[in-house]
Write a protein that holds these residues in place. Structure first.
Motif, PDB file in Angstrom:
ATOM      1  N   ASN A   1       0.831  -1.188   0.000  1.00 34.17           N
ATOM      2  CA  ASN A   1       0.000   0.000   0.000  1.00 34.17           C
ATOM      3  C   ASN A   1       0.876   1.252   0.000  1.00 34.17           C
TER       4      ASN A   1
ATOM      5  N   ASP B   1     -12.453   3.737  -2.971  1.00 35.35           N
ATOM      6  CA  ASP B   1     -12.393   3.062  -4.264  1.00 35.35           C
ATOM      7  C   ASP B   1     -13.290   3.762  -5.274  1.00 35.35           C
TER       8      ASP B   1
ATOM      9  N   LYS C   1     -11.371  -0.991 -11.364  1.00 38.19           N
ATOM     10  CA  LYS C   1     -11.479  -0.004 -10.304  1.00 38.19           C
ATOM     11  C   LYS C   1     -10.096   0.437  -9.842  1.00 38.19           C
ATOM     12  N   VAL C   2     -10.031   1.614  -9.240  1.00 40.54           N
ATOM     13  CA  VAL C   2      -8.789   2.152  -8.707  1.00 40.54           C
ATOM     14  C   VAL C   2      -9.061   2.704  -7.310  1.00 40.54           C
ATOM     15  N   ARG C   3      -7.998   2.895  -6.572  1.00 40.40           N
ATOM     16  CA  ARG C   3      -8.101   3.528  -5.261  1.00 40.40           C
ATOM     17  C   ARG C   3      -7.729   4.997  -5.404  1.00 40.40           C
TER      18      ARG C   3
ATOM     19  N   TYR D   1      -4.148   4.589  -7.408  1.00 40.06           N
ATOM     20  CA  TYR D   1      -3.229   3.455  -7.435  1.00 40.06           C
ATOM     21  C   TYR D   1      -4.032   2.169  -7.532  1.00 40.06           C
ATOM     22  N   TRP D   2      -3.361   1.133  -8.046  1.00 46.27           N
ATOM     23  CA  TRP D   2      -3.955  -0.204  -8.091  1.00 46.27           C
ATOM     24  C   TRP D   2      -2.838  -1.244  -8.208  1.00 46.27           C
TER      25      TRP D   2
ATOM     26  N   THR E   1      -7.420  -3.332  -5.443  1.00 47.63           N
ATOM     27  CA  THR E   1      -7.143  -2.085  -4.730  1.00 47.63           C
ATOM     28  C   THR E   1      -6.995  -2.304  -3.230  1.00 47.63           C
ATOM     29  N   ASN E   2      -7.388  -3.466  -2.752  1.00 48.39           N
ATOM     30  CA  ASN E   2      -7.303  -3.754  -1.324  1.00 48.39           C
ATOM     31  C   ASN E   2      -6.014  -4.517  -1.040  1.00 48.39           C
TER      32      ASN E   2
END
Length: 502
Positions: free
Chosen positions: A385, A403, A415-417, A432-433, A442-443
């Motif tokens: 992260n 997200d 999806k992206v963060r 970021y991803w 993303t998690n």
């Protein structure tokens, strides 16, 4: 003789299994945040010696519990290796020591060994992202308290995030000098003081619960002293105290506060004599089967070692194109690569990377890009992260994190963060991803889960972390900045395919 040979064999097997984990553990111990760990092992041994008279008269090994804990230690070991989380491997080290205690002394001896083993657990440094998240939240609290104290004594001060403006000096209360690196040693100190100075359970609990508030208040006092020195002595004196002597002074203050609190609790509740299992020395004979179980533990550790070697030798590293050939023209953007020095490359631990600034030909806006790629991931060299790194310096504070769902209409089918960071006069918008083995995640926790699963099922741990960042203009909305990043990602993400294997 059999007991001695079995003990030598289990120690040799334990060292062989964790041999490659000692360097990262010692590197963590050598950092300022975890230097207290060097004292943990001697402290645990000293406390165990103090409690030796709590051993029962007859020692009965607990083989069933020992094998269960040993199995749990193996689970943590392989999860740590597969998911590239060295903290899990360190926990496995501690669990195998617990298993050895059970094989030798049994559950009936845990009254004597529970507290030393608890102290020994502090030799396991927590994962960096946990430490970063904890200290980030605590430093905001201590900064707020210090500002209130300074305002109370008529020192002009203004705070925004983790930046304290005293007019003549600005204090960036970042992790490295926040004073909150003493949180974990302060908790350990509270546990030891409760054990040594208090005999009642409720007293010990109160001492332990007071450790974190003590660390926060001590750090707030440190910042207040800096404000006073800057206001009434000199800026040079304040800066010197802030970065040099203040940490030791404040930790000594924490010791005095906890010791005083512990002794005050004795005045209210009094001490009671500790109940001993038997006033006579413990029985140190050789119960039947103890040497056999210790030898079998050595054999199990050897099996763990062989299993880990099998996973390493069977590792699959897919073919890919190096980022050296990545085109720096994408749509309306033209880019310029940036190259890092050896120290930064060592901290990244990646096998390949792309770093650069892409400028929009029409608007002149710059987008910062960092892609780190790993042929294989293991503890100390894995995608993680980026929040912990971005908050680690520069005075940035995290304003929001969420997200963004996939947006195929705008050319982003994943999806992206989205992160929004700020500091006085600046805001940074970042996406970021994790792009790993055909997945976009993303998690961070799910990324570790998939990393462990793919390591076992496919023997692949390759993958990348992609970051794109945009400095927002003074009056620019987050939504407008988001549109700019969306437009950039539309073309940029499609060009990553040859460089990040599916």
């Amino acid at each position: 003789m059999a007991a001695v040979l079995s003990f030598i064999s289990v120690v040799a097997a334990w060292i062989m299994l964790y041999w490659d984990s000692f360097p990262p553990l010692l590197r963590r111990w050598n950092t300022d945040d975890y230097s207290y760990c060097w004292l943990v092992v001697p402290l645990a041994l000293y406390v165990a010696w103090q409690r030796k008279d709590l051993l029962p008269k007859v020692i009965t090994p607990s083989s069933g519990s020992g094998y269960l804990v040993l199995l749990l230690g193996g689970v943590f070991f392989f999860l740590g290796k597969a998911a590239a989380v060295d903290a899990l491997v360190f926990i496995s080290m501690w669990l195998t020591i617990v298993a050895l205690v059970l094989f030798v002394y049994g559950w009936r001896s845990m009254k004597a060994f529970f507290f030393p083993l608890l102290v020994l657990a502090f030799a396991v440094p927590p994962p960096p992202f946990i430490n970063r998240t904890l200290t980030f939240k605590l430093r905001l609290i201590s900064s707020d308290i210090s500002v209130r104290i300074m305002q109370l004594i008529d020192i002009p001060v203004f705070r925004e995030g983790n930046v304290i403006d005293l007019g003549v000096i600005q204090l960036h209360v970042v992790d490295a000098c926040s004073g909150l690196r003493y949180v974990f040693p302060t908790i350990l100190l509270g546990i030891l003081m409760g054990y040594w100075f208090n005999s009642r359970t409720w007293q010990r609990i109160l001492v332990i619960l007071s450790t974190v508030p003590t660390a926060i208040f001590a750090n707030a006092l440190r910042i207040t002293i800096v404000g006073y020195l800057a206001r009434y002595v000199s800026v040079e004196t304040a800066e010197s105290f802030f970065h040099d002597a203040s940490g030791i002074v404040i930790y000594l203050l924490s010791i005095i506060v906890l010791a005083t609190w512990s002794l005050l609790l004795n005045l209210f509740g009094g001490r009671k004599p500790e109940q001993r299992a038997d006033s006579r020395p413990g029985y140190y004979g050789v119960p039947t089967g103890r040497a056999l179980h210790v030898f079998l533990m050595a054999a199990v550790l050897g099996i763990y070692f062989a299993g880990n070697m099998y996973l390493l030798t069977g590792r699959v590293i897919p073919q890919r194109t190096s980022f050296e050939s990545f085109p720096m023209e994408t749509g309306d953007y033209t880019g310029k690569k940036q190259f890092y020095g050896d120290d930064i490359l060592e901290s990244l631990g990646s096998d390949d990377y792309l770093s650069g600034v892409f400028r929009d030909k029409r608007s002149g806006r710059d987008i910062l890009v960092l892609v780190t790629y790993y042929d294989y991931q293991e503890p100390q060299r894995a995608a993680h992260n980026p929040v912990s790194c971005m908050l680690g310096g520069g005075g940035w504070s995290l304003s929001s994190s969420r997200d963004l769902p996939a947006n195929p209409q705008n050319g982003r089918p994943f999806k992206v963060r989205r992160l929004l960071l700020d500091k006085p006069g600046q805001r940074l918008l970042a996406f970021y991803w994790f792009q790993q083995r055909g997945r976009v995640i993303t998690n961070e926790y799910m990324n570790k889960v998939y990393l462990a699963v793919d390591s076992i099922t496919q023997q692949r741990t390759d993958g990348a972390l992609i970051r794109v960042e945009l400095l927002l203009n003074e009056d620019e909305s987050v939504e407008h900045g988001q549109q700019i990043l969306e437009s950039f990602i539309k073309n940029f993400s499609t060009r990553l395919k040859p460089y990040i294997p599916e």
